[in-house]
Scaffold this active site. Structure first.
Site, PDB file in Angstrom:
ATOM      1  CB  SER A 142      -0.858   0.021   1.263  1.00  0.00           C
ATOM      2  OG  SER A 142      -1.413   1.313   1.457  1.00  0.00           O
ATOM      3  CE1 TYR A 155      -3.995  -1.925   5.055  1.00  0.00           C
ATOM      4  CE2 TYR A 155      -3.185   0.275   4.542  1.00  0.00           C
ATOM      5  CZ  TYR A 155      -3.681  -0.947   4.125  1.00  0.00           C
ATOM      6  OH  TYR A 155      -3.883  -1.190   2.783  1.00  0.00           O
TER       7      TYR A 155
HETATM    8  N1  NAD Z   1      -8.504  -0.846  -2.185  1.00  0.00           N
HETATM    9  C1  NAD Z   1      -7.547   0.047  -2.000  1.00  0.00           C
HETATM   10  O1  NAD Z   1      -7.712   1.247  -2.237  1.00  0.00           O
HETATM   11  C2  NAD Z   1      -6.177  -0.384  -1.515  1.00  0.00           C
HETATM   12  C3  NAD Z   1      -5.154   0.559  -1.487  1.00  0.00           C
HETATM   13  C4  NAD Z   1      -3.882   0.151  -1.089  1.00  0.00           C
HETATM   14  C5  NAD Z   1      -3.660  -1.162  -0.728  1.00  0.00           C
HETATM   15  N2  NAD Z   1      -4.678  -2.060  -0.738  1.00  0.00           N
HETATM   16  C6  NAD Z   1      -4.380  -3.441  -0.378  1.00  0.00           C
HETATM   17  O2  NAD Z   1      -4.836  -4.264  -1.443  1.00  0.00           O
HETATM   18  C7  NAD Z   1      -5.289  -5.498  -0.942  1.00  0.00           C
HETATM   19  C8  NAD Z   1      -6.715  -5.716  -1.404  1.00  0.00           C
HETATM   20  O3  NAD Z   1      -7.555  -4.709  -0.833  1.00  0.00           O
HETATM   21  P1  NAD Z   1      -9.021  -4.369  -1.360  1.00  0.00           P
HETATM   22  O4  NAD Z   1      -9.542  -3.318  -0.457  1.00  0.00           O
HETATM   23  O5  NAD Z   1      -9.009  -4.059  -2.798  1.00  0.00           O
HETATM   24  O6  NAD Z   1      -9.833  -5.652  -1.043  1.00  0.00           O
HETATM   25  P2  NAD Z   1     -10.217  -6.891  -1.980  1.00  0.00           P
HETATM   26  O7  NAD Z   1     -11.263  -6.535  -2.956  1.00  0.00           O
HETATM   27  O8  NAD Z   1      -8.999  -7.535  -2.509  1.00  0.00           O
HETATM   28  O9  NAD Z   1     -10.907  -7.808  -0.867  1.00  0.00           O
HETATM   29  C9  NAD Z   1     -10.151  -8.406   0.139  1.00  0.00           C
HETATM   30  C10 NAD Z   1     -10.564  -9.845   0.239  1.00  0.00           C
HETATM   31  O10 NAD Z   1      -9.818 -10.420   1.294  1.00  0.00           O
HETATM   32  C11 NAD Z   1     -10.665 -11.333   1.956  1.00  0.00           C
HETATM   33  N3  NAD Z   1     -10.174 -11.584   3.306  1.00  0.00           N
HETATM   34  C12 NAD Z   1     -10.087 -10.698   4.329  1.00  0.00           C
HETATM   35  N4  NAD Z   1      -9.636 -11.325   5.433  1.00  0.00           N
HETATM   36  C13 NAD Z   1      -9.430 -12.618   5.084  1.00  0.00           C
HETATM   37  C14 NAD Z   1      -8.990 -13.751   5.800  1.00  0.00           C
HETATM   38  N5  NAD Z   1      -8.667 -13.698   7.095  1.00  0.00           N
HETATM   39  N6  NAD Z   1      -8.900 -14.935   5.139  1.00  0.00           N
HETATM   40  C15 NAD Z   1      -9.246 -15.022   3.822  1.00  0.00           C
HETATM   41  N7  NAD Z   1      -9.675 -13.968   3.100  1.00  0.00           N
HETATM   42  C16 NAD Z   1      -9.760 -12.778   3.723  1.00  0.00           C
HETATM   43  C17 NAD Z   1     -12.032 -10.647   1.955  1.00  0.00           C
HETATM   44  O11 NAD Z   1     -13.103 -11.572   2.143  1.00  0.00           O
HETATM   45  C18 NAD Z   1     -12.051 -10.002   0.570  1.00  0.00           C
HETATM   46  O12 NAD Z   1     -12.679 -10.844  -0.383  1.00  0.00           O
HETATM   47  C19 NAD Z   1      -5.100  -5.435   0.573  1.00  0.00           C
HETATM   48  O13 NAD Z   1      -3.865  -6.004   0.929  1.00  0.00           O
HETATM   49  C20 NAD Z   1      -5.105  -3.949   0.854  1.00  0.00           C
HETATM   50  O14 NAD Z   1      -4.418  -3.637   2.041  1.00  0.00           O
HETATM   51  C21 NAD Z   1      -5.945  -1.696  -1.116  1.00  0.00           C
END
Ligand code: NAD
Length: 262
Positions: A142, A155
């Site tokens: 991130s 985080y």
């Molecule tokens: N969305 C953003 O803007 C953003 C920005 C920077 C970094 N990230 C990072 O990108 C990654 C994806 O984020 P996202 O928000 O797009 O979500 P995402 O759409 O990838 O959803 C996350 C998935 O992880 C699953 N999950 C959560 N805990 C779990 C567990 N204990 N066991 C199995 N599955 C689990 C959830 O059910 C969900 O389906 C994360 O690592 C996040 O920190 C996201």
């Protein structure tokens, strides 16, 4: 004779945001995809959707990646379905926005359990079975690994750790031909993020528009699909000499010195 399709495990691959983007684009690129996600309904729905598009080589394991033994179970599941594990994407991650004085030990451990412990265990289990010809791991970090705002100590610490883990693991497994890289996404307008923004702004699109105009060099937010495309590049032969690297996909937000102002 054509060689069998390669297999990638995607943690959190059922997500409506980046996880789903990674699963969809890797499947479209011809990978067998093993989705490991705690959300049974979303995981099943996404693998059904891919099957309807003719991308039937997706298998879903409903599991909590933070649970001990889950990584080994996921690798065995992938081997039983597709006979090989060539790649891993440590995508699943959870957030926590709270001042440090209000964070409990349980919350701290939970975020580390999903964001770091699981990435470590999944990498260990996957590396152990990757073919002699090599493999690839992509860690999803991130921009909070690079710069911050108040409330993100836990985080951001996990995302800084995944950044360092990427380089350390790349050094360990490079001689085996296994590459490890990291992607730091900026704000992606995923359904979860839109819900989050709705908590403090009535007009979500207006808030996002003002965010891009002030906080990014470019006026376009990165999409989950674009993160999936970058992951697919890192997994491909085109990236065969790239390892131990981290790159932000954030419209330039992490490289800005001042807000744009308009
Ligand atoms: N969305 C953003 O803007 C953003 C920005 C920077 C970094 N990230 C990072 O990108 C990654 C994806 O984020 P996202 O928000 O797009 O979500 P995402 O759409 O990838 O959803 C996350 C998935 O992880 C699953 N999950 C959560 N805990 C779990 C567990 N204990 N066991 C199995 N599955 C689990 C959830 O059910 C969900 O389906 C994360 O690592 C996040 O920190 C996201």
């Amino acid at each position: 004779m054509t060689s069998p399709a390669k297999t990638v495990i995607v943690t959190g691959g059922a997500g409506g945001g980046i996880g789903g983007g990674i699963t969809t684009v890797t499947a479209e690129a011809g990978w067998n995809v093993v989705i490991v996600d705690i959300d049974g309904e979303a995981g099943q729905a996404l693998s059904d959707r891919l099957a309807r598009k003719g991308l039937s080589a997706a298998a879903f394991l409903c599991a909590d990646i933070a649970a001990p033994g889950c990584a080994e179970e996921a690798v065995s599941f992938a081997l039983s379905r597709f006979g090989r594990v060539d790649a891993l994407v440590n995508n699943a991650g959870i957030g926590l926005v709270k001042p440090i004085t209000e964070v409990t030990d349980d919350e701290y451990r939970h975020v580390f359990g999903v964001n770091i412990d699981a990435a470590y265990r999944f990498s260990r289990a996957a590396v152990a079975v990757m073919p002699e010809s090599g493999g690839a791991i992509v860690n999803i970090g991130s921009v909070h690994a690079l710069a911050n705002i108040p409330g993100y100590t836990v985080y951001a610490t996990t995302k800084g750790a995944i950044d360092a883990f990427t380089r350390a693991l790349a050094a360990d497994v490079g001689p085996r031909g296994i590459r490890v890289n990291c992607i730091h996404p900026g704000l992606v307008p995923s359904p979860q993020n839109r819900d989050l923004i709705r908590n403090f702004a009535e007009d979500v699109d207006g808030w996002l528009d003002s965010y891009t105009r002030q906080k990014q060099m470019l006026s376009q937010l990165p999409t989950a699909r674009q993160v999936g495309e970058l992951v697919t590049f890192f997994l491909s032969d085109a990236a065969s000499t790239i390892t131990g690297q981290a790159i932000a996909i954030d419209g330039g937000s992490s490289a800005m010195l001042y807000e744009r102002g308009s």
